[in-house]
Structure formats: structure tokens, C-alpha cells
Design a protein around this motif. Structure first.
Motif, PDB file in Angstrom:
ATOM      1  N   GLY A 118       0.852  -1.183   0.000  1.00 15.07           N
ATOM      2  CA  GLY A 118       0.000   0.000   0.000  1.00 15.07           C
ATOM      3  C   GLY A 118       0.887   1.231   0.000  1.00 15.07           C
ATOM      4  O   GLY A 118       0.597   2.236  -0.654  1.00 15.07           O
ATOM      5  N   GLY A 119       1.987   1.156   0.730  1.00 13.40           N
ATOM      6  CA  GLY A 119       2.968   2.234   0.761  1.00 13.40           C
ATOM      7  C   GLY A 119       3.710   2.327  -0.554  1.00 13.40           C
ATOM      8  O   GLY A 119       3.748   1.363  -1.336  1.00 13.40           O
ATOM      9  N   THR A 120       4.305   3.469  -0.790  1.00 18.21           N
ATOM     10  CA  THR A 120       4.874   3.718  -2.119  1.00 18.21           C
ATOM     11  C   THR A 120       6.386   3.624  -2.160  1.00 18.21           C
ATOM     12  O   THR A 120       6.966   3.753  -3.237  1.00 18.21           O
ATOM     13  N   SER A 121       7.054   3.425  -1.024  1.00 23.04           N
ATOM     14  CA  SER A 121       8.514   3.448  -1.064  1.00 23.04           C
ATOM     15  C   SER A 121       9.121   2.603   0.043  1.00 23.04           C
ATOM     16  O   SER A 121       8.634   2.605   1.180  1.00 23.04           O
ATOM     17  N   PHE A 122      10.215   1.926  -0.277  1.00 22.13           N
ATOM     18  CA  PHE A 122      11.009   1.232   0.732  1.00 22.13           C
ATOM     19  C   PHE A 122      11.874   2.224   1.521  1.00 22.13           C
ATOM     20  O   PHE A 122      12.481   1.842   2.514  1.00 22.13           O
ATOM     21  N   SER A 123      11.997   3.455   1.038  1.00 19.14           N
ATOM     22  CA  SER A 123      12.963   4.369   1.646  1.00 19.14           C
ATOM     23  C   SER A 123      12.441   4.993   2.937  1.00 19.14           C
ATOM     24  O   SER A 123      11.419   5.689   2.927  1.00 19.14           O
ATOM     25  N   PRO A 124      13.146   4.809   4.059  1.00 13.12           N
ATOM     26  CA  PRO A 124      12.754   5.473   5.301  1.00 13.12           C
ATOM     27  C   PRO A 124      12.738   7.002   5.165  1.00 13.12           C
ATOM     28  O   PRO A 124      11.997   7.674   5.889  1.00 13.12           O
ATOM     29  N   PHE A 125      13.535   7.541   4.241  1.00  8.72           N
ATOM     30  CA  PHE A 125      13.513   9.003   4.061  1.00  8.72           C
ATOM     31  C   PHE A 125      12.162   9.432   3.507  1.00  8.72           C
ATOM     32  O   PHE A 125      11.591  10.430   3.935  1.00  8.72           O
ATOM     33  N   HIS A 126      11.641   8.683   2.553  1.00  7.07           N
ATOM     34  CA  HIS A 126      10.312   9.009   2.014  1.00  7.07           C
ATOM     35  C   HIS A 126       9.246   8.851   3.095  1.00  7.07           C
ATOM     36  O   HIS A 126       8.319   9.658   3.185  1.00  7.07           O
ATOM     37  N   THR A 127       9.370   7.812   3.909  1.00  3.01           N
ATOM     38  CA  THR A 127       8.376   7.591   4.970  1.00  3.01           C
ATOM     39  C   THR A 127       8.432   8.721   5.997  1.00  3.01           C
ATOM     40  O   THR A 127       7.390   9.229   6.432  1.00  3.01           O
ATOM     41  N   MET A 128       9.637   9.131   6.374  1.00  5.57           N
ATOM     42  CA  MET A 128       9.748  10.215   7.370  1.00  5.57           C
ATOM     43  C   MET A 128       9.180  11.523   6.817  1.00  5.57           C
ATOM     44  O   MET A 128       8.515  12.274   7.539  1.00  5.57           O
ATOM     45  N   LEU A 129       9.433  11.785   5.538  1.00 10.74           N
ATOM     46  CA  LEU A 129       8.895  13.020   4.949  1.00 10.74           C
ATOM     47  C   LEU A 129       7.366  12.965   4.908  1.00 10.74           C
ATOM     48  O   LEU A 129       6.691  13.949   5.241  1.00 10.74           O
ATOM     49  N   ALA A 130       6.818  11.819   4.526  1.00  8.33           N
ATOM     50  CA  ALA A 130       5.357  11.687   4.495  1.00  8.33           C
ATOM     51  C   ALA A 130       4.774  11.841   5.904  1.00  8.33           C
ATOM     52  O   ALA A 130       3.704  12.431   6.078  1.00  8.33           O
ATOM     53  N   ALA A 131       5.482  11.318   6.912  1.00 10.21           N
ATOM     54  CA  ALA A 131       5.007  11.467   8.298  1.00 10.21           C
ATOM     55  C   ALA A 131       4.990  12.944   8.696  1.00 10.21           C
ATOM     56  O   ALA A 131       4.098  13.400   9.420  1.00 10.21           O
ATOM     57  N   TYR A 132       5.978  13.666   8.203  1.00  9.70           N
ATOM     58  CA  TYR A 132       6.001  15.110   8.481  1.00  9.70           C
ATOM     59  C   TYR A 132       4.767  15.786   7.884  1.00  9.70           C
ATOM     60  O   TYR A 132       4.081  16.565   8.544  1.00  9.70           O
ATOM     61  N   TYR A 133       4.461  15.464   6.626  1.00 11.56           N
ATOM     62  CA  TYR A 133       3.255  16.029   5.988  1.00 11.56           C
ATOM     63  C   TYR A 133       2.000  15.651   6.764  1.00 11.56           C
ATOM     64  O   TYR A 133       1.110  16.487   6.978  1.00 11.56           O
ATOM     65  N   VAL A 134       1.914  14.381   7.151  1.00  7.74           N
ATOM     66  CA  VAL A 134       0.723  13.898   7.856  1.00  7.74           C
ATOM     67  C   VAL A 134       0.563  14.614   9.194  1.00  7.74           C
ATOM     68  O   VAL A 134      -0.530  15.015   9.576  1.00  7.74           O
ATOM     69  N   GLY A 135       1.678  14.795   9.898  1.00 11.17           N
ATOM     70  CA  GLY A 135       1.621  15.530  11.166  1.00 11.17           C
ATOM     71  C   GLY A 135       1.077  16.934  10.963  1.00 11.17           C
ATOM     72  O   GLY A 135       0.223  17.407  11.718  1.00 11.17           O
ATOM     73  N   ARG A 136       1.548  17.587   9.907  1.00  6.70           N
ATOM     74  CA  ARG A 136       1.096  18.965   9.633  1.00  6.70           C
ATOM     75  C   ARG A 136      -0.385  19.024   9.328  1.00  6.70           C
ATOM     76  O   ARG A 136      -1.079  19.967   9.688  1.00  6.70           O
ATOM     77  N   GLU A 137      -0.872  17.987   8.597  1.00  5.67           N
ATOM     78  CA  GLU A 137      -2.250  18.013   8.108  1.00  5.67           C
ATOM     79  C   GLU A 137      -3.191  17.183   8.957  1.00  5.67           C
ATOM     80  O   GLU A 137      -4.332  16.989   8.581  1.00  5.67           O
ATOM     81  N   GLY A 138      -2.695  16.658  10.092  1.00  5.34           N
ATOM     82  CA  GLY A 138      -3.468  15.697  10.882  1.00  5.34           C
ATOM     83  C   GLY A 138      -4.813  16.228  11.318  1.00  5.34           C
ATOM     84  O   GLY A 138      -5.169  17.378  11.082  1.00  5.34           O
ATOM     85  N   GLN A 139      -5.551  15.344  11.970  1.00  6.40           N
ATOM     86  CA  GLN A 139      -6.946  15.653  12.307  1.00  6.40           C
ATOM     87  C   GLN A 139      -7.051  16.882  13.199  1.00  6.40           C
ATOM     88  O   GLN A 139      -7.989  17.657  13.093  1.00  6.40           O
ATOM     89  N   SER A 140      -6.092  17.049  14.123  1.00  3.76           N
ATOM     90  CA  SER A 140      -6.185  18.183  15.032  1.00  3.76           C
ATOM     91  C   SER A 140      -5.476  19.378  14.412  1.00  3.76           C
ATOM     92  O   SER A 140      -4.381  19.250  13.883  1.00  3.76           O
TER      93      SER A 140
END
Ligand code: GUN
Ligand code: ZN
Length: 429
Positions: A319-341
Motif C-alpha cells: 500500500g505504501g509507495t517506497s522502501f525508503s525510510p527518508f520518504h516515509t519520514m517526509l510523508a510522516a512530516y506532511y501527515v503531522g502537519r495536516e493531521g486531524q487536530s
């Protein structure tokens, strides 16, 4: 013993990063024969402490702990990038057909070898992985991990309903196969087994009950599943288990929430769910590239922080788009910014990196507590799997990292611009 001189990144107990511009890392056997960090610190302090030990000098490079991927599916290596309206049609149209081939030992072995090579190329040294529902897929995975001396955790998918022929297992046989695999593989070298009910909608009550009984008989094995990923999935789970307080509490009702239980996604939660995670010691595998790709939603970092439960980062391949932890960390940053709260959480680069290393180890119960091994860090006593990062791997990385004025600027440049090209070497000790 072996020693390496370079910049070194590791983490203190308070989760802050310790960065040695010119450090020395010494790896050698501990009393049990495991290869662990024997010493780490500034080069000028340690240089005379290990006479006779050859030092490999890596100027301009950063040594960092191997990354930990808390959730992914090795049989979905070829599913990456398969578009769908959402989770449930994606499972039906792509995932189940791909997984149906993993009863073939040769196919499973070929994919397992490619998968592990790809993890290592990307700097991931430990993963908690789903196999398929076929025991042969678990065997292929563990044989490959053992050959490479990797610390890996895997389990056979339990899925006795709502899945097509070819991937659906039999209620009892699935449990018998799981227990046989535990006896064969759990604790063998660096390998560990995870009891793996795919998700509550794919398991009958009898199979979930059996999985919980299996977990009670084997308190040291891991448990992995999915929860509260997608709104249609949540509605379906509620309809199938009307007596449960929530989708998450189904797992608690069957004895499947405890330390070393890792639940992927954990998006559509209320605070009672968050408290259940905290109080049972279960951990969330936050899978941001998957959640963005499948349109599942945003993990609520603010809620996790407010209630306080274990969570770390995961790719959720395919389901995820990359094996790279760098891509995952960047996506987590975006998600944190846009999260529910709102206004959201601005995760720092040290927090992101911690969640993919020492935080992942804590979520797995592999942080050195209770005499267990310690991974995901480079403090003395930790297992010595590490990465050699080249911060000049691309022209833009070289330019940007040369201008970094602080550790946070350096780490954030690597997270935002990085991928597999940053990983010059992955060292399995
Ligand atoms: N829920 C049940 N199975 C799966 C799976 O394979 N991937 C994801 N992302 N969610 C799931
Ligand atoms: Zn998954």
C-alpha cells in the motif's frame, strides 16, 4: 573487533539525538557472542583505548543506526503503485491475486530475496513483515533472513473468511500452521515470529479466539494486524462485531492486545481507543505513504502525544509507495502537519528519525529492557547493525548539507531530499 571513524548519529534515553562530528564506533562480541556496540564517542577521547584494533576511516560520512520498518508485506513487493478507489477494492483487485502465488516456494523465495536486498539498499535492517497465508511464504522469508543474518520478524496471515480461494485459509489449519512455524523459527538466531490475523473482518470469531489462545501460550512472540485504516473498513468491522465497543476493542476482546502487538494505521480512533493502546502496551505502525496513496486518512499525532501510546514508522509496502525510510519520514512530516487536530503537529527531524529507529525498537520490545536485545540505536550494548550515509550523494544534497547550520538542518535536509542514494553501505554485524 572492528572500529569505524566518521560522524556518528545515535539517540539518548530522552529521545534527543547525539551527534559526534568526528566519532569512533567500536563493534565486538558481547558475553553471549552477539555483535554489539562496545564503545562509541568522540574520536579524540577513544582513540587510544583500543590498541591493535583496525580503524576504518570514513571521512565525510555519517554512521547511523539501521532503520526499523514496523509494518510491511513482503508478498506485496510487486503491488506497489496499484491504484484503487480505496483499501477494500485494492485488496480485492490487486493484493489477493498477487498473494495467491505465494504457495509456490520458488516464487516466494525469489520475491523474499529481492525484498531483503531492497530493504538493505534502503538502510532498513529490521522489519516486522506480513507473509501471505501460505506457510511456504514464511519459510522462504526466514530462510532468506537467516542467510543474511538479519534480525527479522514475520508471520503467516490468518484469513479464514471474506477472501477468495487461493488466499483464504482454514480456521484450525491456519492456527496449527502458525504454531508449527513458531516452534520452528521463533528465537532461532535473530528471527522472531508474529501471530498475524490479517484484520478482524478477514477472520472468524473462532480464528481470532484461537489466535488469542496461541498468543497466551507464546507470550514472547509478536502479534501484528491492521486496524482503523479506512472508513469503509471501520464500518464493515463494526457490522461484523456489533457487540464490541470499537473496531480496536475487537482485538482486546480476543486477547490480541499486549506488549509486542503492533497494529498498522490506527487512524480512525477515539480517545478510548488511544487509552486502550496505552494501557495494553500495544504499538501503532504509522504508515504515512500508504495512507496518502490509498486515501485512508491521517494518523493523529497530536492524539497519540496527548494520550501517550507507542508508535513508530512503517512503509506498509505495497500500500505504501517506497522502501525508503527518508520518504516515509517526509510523508510522516506532511501527515503531522495536516493531521486531524488543527493546527497540526510539526514533527522535528530528530523525532522523525527516532520514530524510525530507537522508537521502532521500543514499539517492538527490542530496546534492551528485560534482558532482551537492543536495536535501532548505537549506544553501548546495542546490536551493531548500522548505515554509512553519504550526505553528498547527489549534487543538491551536497550543496544543501554543506550549508546546514545545525543538526536539525542537516537531518531535515537528508529527510526531505534523501532516498536510497544516501545509503552508501548497510553493515550487518
Ligand atoms: N488491511 C487488511 N489487509 C491489508 C493490507 O494488505 N494492506 C493494508 N494497507 N491494509 C490491509
Ligand atoms: Zn499492511
Amino acid at each position: 573487533m572492528q572500529a569505524f571513524r566518521a560522524a556518528i548519529l545515535r539517540f539518548a534515553d530522552d529521545r534527543s539525538a547525539i551527534y559526534e562530528e568526528d566519532g569512533l564506533l567500536v563493534i565486538g562480541p558481547d558475553a553471549k557472542g552477539a555483535q554489539v556496540v562496545r564503545a562509541v564517542g568522540p574520536w579524540h577521547q577513544l582513540r587510544d583505548d583500543f590498541p591493535g584494533v583496525a580503524v576504518e576511516h570514513l571521512p565525510g560520512r555519517i554512521i547511523a543506526p539501521g532503520f526499523i520498518d514496523l509494518h510491511l508485506h513482503f508478498p506485496q513487493t510487486d503491488v506497489i503503485g496499484s491504484p484503487a478507489e480505496g483499501l477494500l477494492p485494492w485488496l480485492d483487485n490487486y493484493t489477493f491475486p498477487h498473494e495467491s502465488r505465494f504457495h509456490e516456494a520458488a516464487h516466494a523465495a525469489e520475491v523474499a530475496a529481492f525484498f531483503m536486498e531492497e530493504l538493505l539498499r534502503n538502510g532498513v535492517t529490521t522489519a516486522l513483515a506480513f507473509a501471505s497465508s501460505h506457510p511456504a511464504s514464511v519459510t522462504a522469508f526466514f530462510e532468506e533472513a537467516e542467510r543474511r543474518r538479519l534480525r527479522m520478524i514475520c508471520g503467516k496471515v490468518l484469513m479464514d473468511r471474506h477472501a477468495p480461494d487461493g488466499v483464504r485459509d482454514d480456521t484450525e489449519q491456519g492456527l496449527i500452521d502458525s504454531e508449527a512455524l513458531i516452534r520452528q523459527w521463533h528465537g532461532r538466531g535473530r528471527l522472531g515470529y508474529a501471530i498475524t490475523p490479517r484484520f478482524a473482518p478477514s477472520c472468524t470469531e473462532a480464528q481470532l479466539r484461537g489466535a488469542g489462545e496461541l498468543a497466551a501460550r507464546h507470550p514472547d512472540v509478536w502479534i501484528q494486524s491492521h486496524v482503523a485504516e479506512n472508513r469503509d473498513e471501520v464500518r464493515w468491522a463494526r457490522a461484523l462485531f456489533p457487540a464490541a465497543r470499537s473496531y480496536l476493542s475487537v482485538y482486546a476482546d480476543y486477547g490480541l492486545m499486549r506488549e509486542r502487538a503492533v497494529y498498522a494505521h490506527c487512524i480512525h480512533f477515539d480517545d478510548d481507543d488511544r487509552r486502550l493502546m496505552r494501557d495494553t502496551g500495544a504499538a501503532a505502525a504509522v504508515s504515512p505513504t500508504s495512507n496518502l496513496f490509498l486515501g485512508s486518512g491521517f494518523f493523529d499525532y497530536e492524539g497519540a502525544r496527548r494520550i501517550g501510546f507507542l508508535h513508530g514508522l512503517a512503509s506498509d509496502i505495497g500500500g505504501g509507495t517506497s522502501f525508503s525510510p527518508f520518504h516515509t519520514m517526509l510523508a510522516a512530516y506532511y501527515v503531522g502537519r495536516e493531521g486531524q487536530s488543527k493546527p497540526g503537529v510539526s514533527l522535528t527531524p530528530q523525532q522523525l528519525w527516532w520514530q524510525h529507529t530507537a522508537g521502532g525498537a521500543q514499539a517492538l520490545g527490542l530496546d534492551g529492557t528485560r534482558g532482551r536485545p537492543s536495536i535501532g540505536n548505537l549506544q553501548p550494548g546495542c546490536e551493531g547493525d548500522f548505515l554509512v550515509i553519504n550526505p553528498q550523494a547527489t549534487p543538491l544534497l551536497a550543496r544543501k548539507t554543506a550549508r546546514a547550520q545545525s543538526l536539525d538542518e542537516l537531518l531535515f535536509s537528508l529527510i526531505v531530499l534523501g532516498d536510497d542514494r544516501l545509503i552508501e553501505r548497510t553493515v550487518i554485524s
